[in-house]
Scaffold this active site. Sequence first.
Site, short mmCIF file in Angstrom:
data_model
loop_
_atom_site.label_atom_id
_atom_site.label_comp_id
_atom_site.label_asym_id
_atom_site.label_seq_id
_atom_site.Cartn_x
_atom_site.Cartn_y
_atom_site.Cartn_z
N ASP A 49 -15.76 -0.80 0.34
CA ASP A 49 -14.55 -1.43 0.86
C ASP A 49 -14.84 -2.86 1.31
O ASP A 49 -14.01 -3.76 1.11
CB ASP A 49 -14.00 -0.58 2.02
CG ASP A 49 -12.52 -0.80 2.21
OD1 ASP A 49 -11.90 -1.47 1.36
OD2 ASP A 49 -11.97 -0.33 3.22
N LYS A 97 -14.39 -4.72 8.05
CA LYS A 97 -14.50 -5.40 6.74
C LYS A 97 -13.40 -6.44 6.56
O LYS A 97 -13.55 -7.43 5.86
CB LYS A 97 -14.57 -4.38 5.59
CG LYS A 97 -13.33 -3.54 5.33
CD LYS A 97 -12.34 -4.17 4.39
CE LYS A 97 -11.04 -3.40 4.34
NZ LYS A 97 -9.95 -4.08 3.68
N GLU A 131 -4.61 -7.92 8.03
CA GLU A 131 -4.96 -7.15 9.24
C GLU A 131 -6.10 -7.81 10.02
O GLU A 131 -6.20 -7.69 11.23
CB GLU A 131 -5.41 -5.74 8.85
CG GLU A 131 -4.32 -4.80 8.38
CD GLU A 131 -3.56 -4.17 9.55
OE1 GLU A 131 -3.68 -4.67 10.69
OE2 GLU A 131 -2.82 -3.20 9.30
N GLY A 142 -11.69 3.59 1.49
CA GLY A 142 -12.32 3.27 0.21
C GLY A 142 -11.77 1.99 -0.37
O GLY A 142 -10.70 1.52 0.01
N ARG A 180 11.96 0.06 6.52
CA ARG A 180 12.88 -0.53 7.50
C ARG A 180 14.18 -1.00 6.88
O ARG A 180 15.24 -0.92 7.45
CB ARG A 180 12.24 -1.80 8.10
CG ARG A 180 11.23 -1.63 9.14
CD ARG A 180 10.82 -3.01 9.65
NE ARG A 180 10.40 -3.93 8.59
CZ ARG A 180 10.43 -5.24 8.65
NH1 ARG A 180 10.89 -5.84 9.74
NH2 ARG A 180 9.99 -6.00 7.67
N TRP A 197 0.83 -1.20 0.00
CA TRP A 197 0.00 0.00 0.00
C TRP A 197 0.87 1.26 0.00
O TRP A 197 0.57 2.23 -0.70
CB TRP A 197 -0.98 -0.04 1.16
CG TRP A 197 -2.09 0.96 1.14
CD1 TRP A 197 -2.57 1.67 2.19
CD2 TRP A 197 -2.90 1.37 0.01
NE1 TRP A 197 -3.60 2.48 1.81
CE2 TRP A 197 -3.82 2.32 0.47
CE3 TRP A 197 -2.91 1.04 -1.35
CZ2 TRP A 197 -4.76 2.94 -0.37
CZ3 TRP A 197 -3.86 1.65 -2.20
CH2 TRP A 197 -4.76 2.59 -1.70
N SER A 212 -7.55 -9.83 -2.41
CA SER A 212 -7.71 -9.57 -0.97
C SER A 212 -6.78 -10.44 -0.11
O SER A 212 -6.82 -11.68 -0.17
CB SER A 212 -9.16 -9.83 -0.55
OG SER A 212 -9.23 -9.83 0.86
N1 NAD Z 1 -2.50 -3.57 0.14
C1 NAD Z 1 -3.59 -2.86 -0.11
O1 NAD Z 1 -4.18 -2.95 -1.18
C2 NAD Z 1 -4.14 -1.95 0.93
C3 NAD Z 1 -5.15 -1.06 0.59
C4 NAD Z 1 -5.65 -0.21 1.55
C5 NAD Z 1 -5.14 -0.24 2.84
N2 NAD Z 1 -4.16 -1.11 3.15
C6 NAD Z 1 -3.63 -1.08 4.50
O2 NAD Z 1 -2.28 -0.65 4.45
C7 NAD Z 1 -1.57 -1.16 5.59
C8 NAD Z 1 -0.27 -1.78 5.08
O3 NAD Z 1 -0.62 -2.96 4.38
P1 NAD Z 1 0.15 -3.48 3.09
O4 NAD Z 1 -0.86 -4.16 2.25
O5 NAD Z 1 0.98 -2.44 2.49
O6 NAD Z 1 1.08 -4.55 3.76
P2 NAD Z 1 1.91 -5.67 3.02
O7 NAD Z 1 1.44 -6.96 3.54
O8 NAD Z 1 1.98 -5.43 1.56
O9 NAD Z 1 3.38 -5.35 3.55
C9 NAD Z 1 3.78 -5.73 4.81
C10 NAD Z 1 4.64 -4.62 5.34
O10 NAD Z 1 4.89 -4.92 6.70
C11 NAD Z 1 6.26 -4.87 6.93
N3 NAD Z 1 6.57 -5.85 7.96
C12 NAD Z 1 6.45 -7.18 7.89
N4 NAD Z 1 6.85 -7.73 9.07
C13 NAD Z 1 7.23 -6.68 9.86
C14 NAD Z 1 7.73 -6.58 11.19
N5 NAD Z 1 7.92 -7.66 11.94
N6 NAD Z 1 8.01 -5.35 11.68
C15 NAD Z 1 7.80 -4.24 10.93
N7 NAD Z 1 7.31 -4.29 9.68
C16 NAD Z 1 7.03 -5.49 9.16
C17 NAD Z 1 6.91 -5.23 5.62
O11 NAD Z 1 8.22 -4.73 5.57
C18 NAD Z 1 5.99 -4.50 4.67
O12 NAD Z 1 6.35 -3.15 4.61
C19 NAD Z 1 -2.51 -2.17 6.25
O13 NAD Z 1 -3.12 -1.57 7.36
C20 NAD Z 1 -3.58 -2.43 5.18
O14 NAD Z 1 -4.83 -2.75 5.72
C21 NAD Z 1 -3.63 -1.98 2.23
O1 G3P Z 2 -8.63 -6.69 0.50
P1 G3P Z 2 -7.48 -6.76 1.48
O2 G3P Z 2 -7.75 -7.74 2.54
O3 G3P Z 2 -6.20 -7.03 0.76
O4 G3P Z 2 -7.39 -5.29 2.09
C1 G3P Z 2 -6.96 -4.23 1.24
C2 G3P Z 2 -7.77 -2.96 1.26
O5 G3P Z 2 -8.25 -2.68 2.52
C3 G3P Z 2 -8.87 -2.89 0.24
O6 G3P Z 2 -9.48 -1.60 0.22
#
Ligand code: NAD
Ligand code: G3P
Length: 328
Positions: free
Chosen positions: A244, A191, A281, A136, A31, A11, A254
Amino acid sequence: MKITVIGGGSWATAIVKILSEGNVHIKWWMRSIEDVEHIKKHHHNPNYLSSVEIHPSNVKPYTNLKEALRGTEWVILAVPAAFVTDAVKSLTESNLEDKKIISAIKGMIPENNQLITDFLADKYAVSHQNMGIIAGPCHAEEVALEKQSYLTIASPNIKLATEFADLMRCRFVKTSVLSDIYGVEYAAVMKNIVALACGITHGLGGGDNFQAVMVSNAMQEIKRVVDVIAPMERDLSASAYLGDLLVTAYSQFSRNRTFGNMIGRGYSVQAAQLEMNMIAEGYYAVKCIYEMMQKHAVEMPITDFAYQILYKNASLRKEFEVLKGKLK
Ligand SMILES: NC(=O)c1ccc[n+]([C@@H]2O[C@H](COP(=O)([O-])OP(=O)(O)OC[C@H]3O[C@@H](n4cnc5c(N)ncnc54)[C@H](O)[C@@H]3O)[C@@H](O)[C@H]2O)c1
Ligand SMILES: O=P(O)(O)OC[C@H](O)CO
C-alpha cells in the site's frame, strides 16, 4: 445477501463495482440527491469513476441512511475520515446493532485523532469482533479498468474477515485476510503521510534516488510508530503494509502524492484541495499522527517534515534540507 455501502466517492464506487460482480443486493447511500437521481436515470456515478456501469437490478442508491441500512447484514463505510461523523450523525446504536461493519477508510477522525474502528466502538458500541477493514494497494481507478488487484481484509475475527473476503473476491480482485486490524489501519494512515511528503519533495525537484531512500526510511518510520501504538509480531513486507505504501508513493493515481506535489510546487493547501476535487487523507493524518505521537519519543522525520510545511507554514526549501539531513 444485502450490503449497505456508505459514500459516493471513488472508492465507494469501486467497491460497488467489485461487489456487483457477485450475487448481492447493494443499498448505496450518498449525500447528494442529484447524484442519486443521476445514477437511477443513467446508471453511472456522475462525479467519480463515471465510466463504471451501475446495474439497477442489484444496486439501489439512497439518500436516507436509515432506509439504506434497513435489512442489511454488512455495512461498508467509504467516506473520507473527516466526513464520517457527519455522514452517520443521524444514526443511533440500534441502527448498527447486529450488523457487520467494514471500514474502507484509510484515515483518522481529525477532531480527536481517532481511528474509524475506535470511533465505531466508542460512539456506536460496535464490538471489534463485528468489524473489519479493507486494506491493500488498490486504486479505485484501476478497479474501474478491471486491472488485477489484491485486497486484504483485516479483523480480529478471522471468520468475519474470511466471509467478507469471499464477498470481495471477483474476476479481477484476489483477497486475503489478516488479524492485525490496528497495525493495518495505522500503516494505511501513515502511508498517506509518506505519499504526500513524496509529492512535496518531487514538487521541490527531488528525484527518484531521493524518493527511493525516503520510501525505505518511511517503512522504518511506519514500523516505529506502529510498534509503539499497536505492538505485536507482524510482517510489514506484506502487501497490506508495504504494498500500500508503494502504490501510493509511486502511482500517477495517488491523491496524496498529487496533493503533495502541488504543495511542493507552491500551491496553498486550499488551492490544492480545490483543484483536486478529491480528498487527500494524508493532509489530516499528518496532524493526527504528529499530535498523537507527542507523548512518545519516536523519530518521525517524514511526518515532522510534512507537519512543519502543512501546519506551521515553514519554508519548503528549509524543511527539505532538514529532511535530507535526517534520512539515511
Ligand atoms: N480512491 C481510492 O483509490 C481509495 C482506495 C482505498 C481506500 N480509499 C479510502 O477511501 C476513503 C474515501 O476516499 P475516496 O477516494 O472515495 O474519496 P474521493 O476523494 O473520491 O471522494 C470524496 C468523497 O467525499 C465526499 N465529500 C466531499 N466533501 C464532503 C463534505 N464536506 N462532507 C461530506 N462528504 C464530502 C464526496 O461527496 C465524495 O463522496 C478514504 O479514506 C480513502 O483513503 C480510497
Ligand atoms: O494513493 P492514494 O493517495 O490515492 O490513496 C488510495 C489508496 O489508499 C491506495 O491503496
